[in-house]
Design a protein around this motif. Structure first.
Motif: not given
Length: 221
Positions: A68-84
């Motif tokens: 499924r598409p990733l969204r900014t809220v998924d940072e809660r699952y993947f941690g602070p490095s998710f945007p990078d």
């Protein structure tokens, strides 16, 4: 737990069954053989998953984008490095960024790689990779493989298949971590062959099998 599940398959039905565990040189197998009570009396180990593991995060995020598409809220699952991570995957062409009514999302591109099941092995996590380069082809680089997968799949003389095209490995340069391949019309495949042998050094004990008097079981090392 996996050992007991496999053993249970032999015990189905009403016929007597015998399960034998043949230990390999693996450290875990050797430990179990020397500490059998840990296997038969111990409790199953707890499975712990860390989605933010830096060695696995990129692969996890890419696999998640396939579902499924990733969204900014998924940072809660993947941690602070998710945007990078999603930015790097986007720059590499693995994901595409879109603005939707629900906000930003990242989808897997049509040209994105299929997640390779052996791209990261939990027993041998390493950042060392081998780049696959092509001689005489339109594309100079096919991609890359983890070192352990490269040693198995792109040794000199191996046939490597990629997106319907076959390549013959001409050389594997481990000093530069580069494998050189050339397109080939060969229709055969190569597979690593493992050869093992066992030697009986000593009979420890023998005893009759409980279900039949004329059958004995020999325990050997």
């Amino acid at each position: 737990m996996s050992t007991f599940q496999r053993a249970g398959r032999a015990g189905r039905g009403t016929d007597p069954s015998l399960v034998a565990l043949v230990a390999s040189e693996d450290q875990l197998d050797q430990y179990v053989i020397k500490h059998p009570r840990e296997l038969f009396e111990g409790t199953p180990e707890r499975a712990v998953a860390d989605p933010a593991n830096p060695h696995l995060l990129r692969l996890h995020a890419h696999a998640a984008a396939i579902e499924r598409p990733l969204r900014t809220v998924d940072e809660r699952y993947f941690g602070p490095s998710f945007p990078d991570i999603v930015s790097a995957l986007t720059e590499d062409g693995e994901l595409t960024r879109r603005q939707t009514a629900d906000g930003l999302e990242w989808r897997r591109t049509a040209s994105g790689r299929t997640v390779n099941p052996y791209e990261r092995e939990l027993r041998t996590i390493t950042d060392r990779t081998v780049v696959l380069r092509v001689r005489g082809g339109q594309s100079g680089e096919l991609g890359e493989l983890p070192l352990n997968a490269a040693l198995r799949d792109v040794h000199p003389g191996a046939i490597y298949h990629h997106q319907g095209q076959s390549y013959e490995v001409q050389s594997l340069d481990l000093d530069r971590d580069v494998a050189w391949l050339a397109p080939t019309e060969s229709d055969h495949q190569t597979r690593v062959q493992f050869d093992e042998s066992m030697t009986i050094e000593e009979d420890i004990a023998t005893k009759p099998l409980a279900t039949r008097d004329d059958v004995t079981v020999t325990l050997r090392t």
